[in-house]
Design an enzyme around this catalytic site. Structure first.
Site, short mmCIF file in Angstrom:
data_model
loop_
_atom_site.label_atom_id
_atom_site.label_comp_id
_atom_site.label_asym_id
_atom_site.label_seq_id
_atom_site.Cartn_x
_atom_site.Cartn_y
_atom_site.Cartn_z
N LYS A 123 0.82 -1.23 0.00
CA LYS A 123 0.00 0.00 0.00
C LYS A 123 0.85 1.27 0.00
O LYS A 123 0.61 2.19 -0.78
CB LYS A 123 -0.91 0.02 1.23
N THR A 124 1.82 1.32 0.90
CA THR A 124 2.59 2.55 1.05
C THR A 124 3.37 2.87 -0.23
O THR A 124 3.36 4.02 -0.71
CB THR A 124 3.56 2.43 2.24
N GLU A 163 -3.55 6.21 1.30
CA GLU A 163 -3.33 4.82 1.69
C GLU A 163 -4.50 4.39 2.56
O GLU A 163 -4.84 5.06 3.53
CB GLU A 163 -2.02 4.69 2.45
#
Length: 465
Positions: free
Chosen positions: A104-105, A148
């Site tokens: 995600k990041t 995010e």
């Protein structure tokens, strides 16, 4: 307010001219940065800190007994969870929400760098500092917000995305969800939040994400798949990687009557990062961003904090740090490390994160760590959990195929890894806890000169399990 998630909200609000105050248990560079932006910051938690506020934002880590939260409740102030505050901050924008068990990041960071580099000044909130931008969040002038979306406590269900990116979907965070089925149901609920004109961007290479996309399509949602798979609509054509650089080709979905092949160059290693970049390109296509401009911007992306982040080198040995804390993430990080090491050895200092995750995935962690040449495993980082009887790091070390070991003393493990590494080798610190602090210690040990721990190595010097 010094943590990644809370400081992101503070930065967004400050950028929009909203007065912000807050506190953290200890002082940090993050607090100092917020103070420089105009926030009123406090070290320690005291009831008086909430005086004058009309809304109090808390993270999942804040318990009801916290004096500031208790004072806010007693005063009848509006109390929002971090995700609710972020949802409110982006309510008027076109939201690109990036979810998934892993990646995600980095993917959120890539999309942000891509959009800004292509001329779209998007607002963004990321779970780590975006290298090149130097911050984890900012208010932008364009009506686009890249966020995010954290599934760990189901807080991503507070968002209202126009574009939802799901990088993958596996069983994780079972301390919150209880069962894998509950995890998958949460992702179904997340995708259901998409409006009629919304889009799900899903990875075709991941079984969970692909199944999620199939269910979404059956429910009438628009989907766009990406990956190495022949079934992917935005397909990655295998390329080559050398050191930290990667070159490959993307076959874009047909526009009119023909598909288009475009080159993709990245400064970050690993197939997982090629997938992350493909997801970013899918977002660019949906937003109408010029593809060539998007690709040029992605070529400048140098990573996100704690995602295969270089910490320095000594004696010809390079040290990197990675946040990987699930077996799939550890596997991806070590495969990337193998590419970067280019035939030299890979040494790992691993810190398991959470007792429950170690209990559930000990065998899978061992299988992932066996991709390294030497492994030193530290004590479990408890984070929010209390110890579980019978659960410790030896659940992993006794399953390792090679003679690796458990090190209760981090300083001794650092010395052993520095001693074991030869010029050209790579050392990777891995985990979501405080293992990141040992990267600089490893660099210092390497730069100090020849190792001072004769006869001790990660394979023979620790406590075996």
């Amino acid at each position: 307010m010094g943590g990644a998630g809370m400081s992101a909200i503070a930065r967004i609000m400050l950028g929009r001219g909203v007065p912000v105050s807050g506190s953290d248990a200890k002082d940090s560079a993050g607090l100092a940065a917020l103070a420089a932006l105009g926030a009123s910051v406090h070290v320690g938690h005291h009831a008086a800190t909430v005086a004058g506020a009309d809304t109090v934002v808390v993270s999942t880590a804040i318990r009801e007994a916290n004096p500031e939260l208790a004072a806010a409740r007693a005063a009848g102030l509006r109390v929002l969870h971090r995700s609710q505050a972020l949802a409110a901050a982006m309510a008027q924008d076109t939201v690109v929400a990036v979810a998934g068990t892993h990646g995600k990041t980095t993917t959120t960071s890539m999309i942000t760098v891509m959009l800004r580099g292509a001329g779209v000044d998007a607002s963004f909130a990321v779970g780590g500092t975006v290298q090149g931008l130097g911050v984890n969040a900012a208010h932008g002038s364009a009506p686009v917000f890249v966020a995010e979306a954290d599934e760990s406590d189901a807080s991503f269900l507070n968002y209202r995305p126009r574009i939802a990116v799901v990088t993958n979907m596996e069983a994780d965070h079972l301390d919150h969800y209880g069962t894998p089925e509950a995890v998958f149901a949460a992702f179904d609920s997340f995708v259901a939040l998409l409006p009629a004109d919304g889009l799900l961007v899903a990875c075709a290479d991941d079984a969970g994400s692909a199944a999620l996309a199939a269910r979404a399509a059956a429910a009438g949602k628009r989907t766009l798949s990406y990956g190495f798979s022949d079934a992917a609509e935005l397909r990655i054509v295998a390329g080559s990687g050398e050191g930290l650089a990667t070159d490959t080709t993307l076959l874009l979905p047909p526009a009119g009557t023909a598909s288009r092949s475009v080159p993709l160059h990245l400064q970050v290693p690993g197939d997982h990062n090629i997938r992350n970049a493909a997801a970013a390109v899918a977002v660019a296509l949906e937003l109408g961003v010029d593809v060539d401009a998007a690709l040029a911007a992605l070529a400048t992306f140098s990573g996100a904090a704690r995602r295969f982040e270089s910490k320095g080198e000594g004696r010809g040995v390079r040290v990197f740090d990675d946040y990987a804390h699930h077996p799939t993430e550890v596997t991806a990080a070590l495969k990337a490390a193998r590419t970067v090491a280019a035939g030299h050895k890979v040494h790992v200092l691993f810190q398991p994160h959470l007792f429950s995750r170690t209990r559930e995935f000990a065998a899978e962690f061992a299988q992932a760590l066996d991709l390294a040449d030497t492994v030193a495993v530290l004590d479990i980082y408890p984070a929010r959990e209390d110890p579980i009887p019978g659960v410790d790091s030896t659940l992993i070390t006794r399953r390792l195929a090679a003679p690796r070991s458990y090190w209760p003393d981090p300083a001794a493990a650092v010395a052993a890894l520095a001693a074991a590494a030869a010029p050209g080798d790579l050392i990777l610190t891995v985990g979501a806890g405080d293992v990141t602090a040992y990267g600089p210690a490893l660099v210092a040990a390497l730069q100090a000169g020849p190792a001072s721990a004769p006869g001790t190595s990660p394979a023979n010097g620790g406590q075996h399990g």
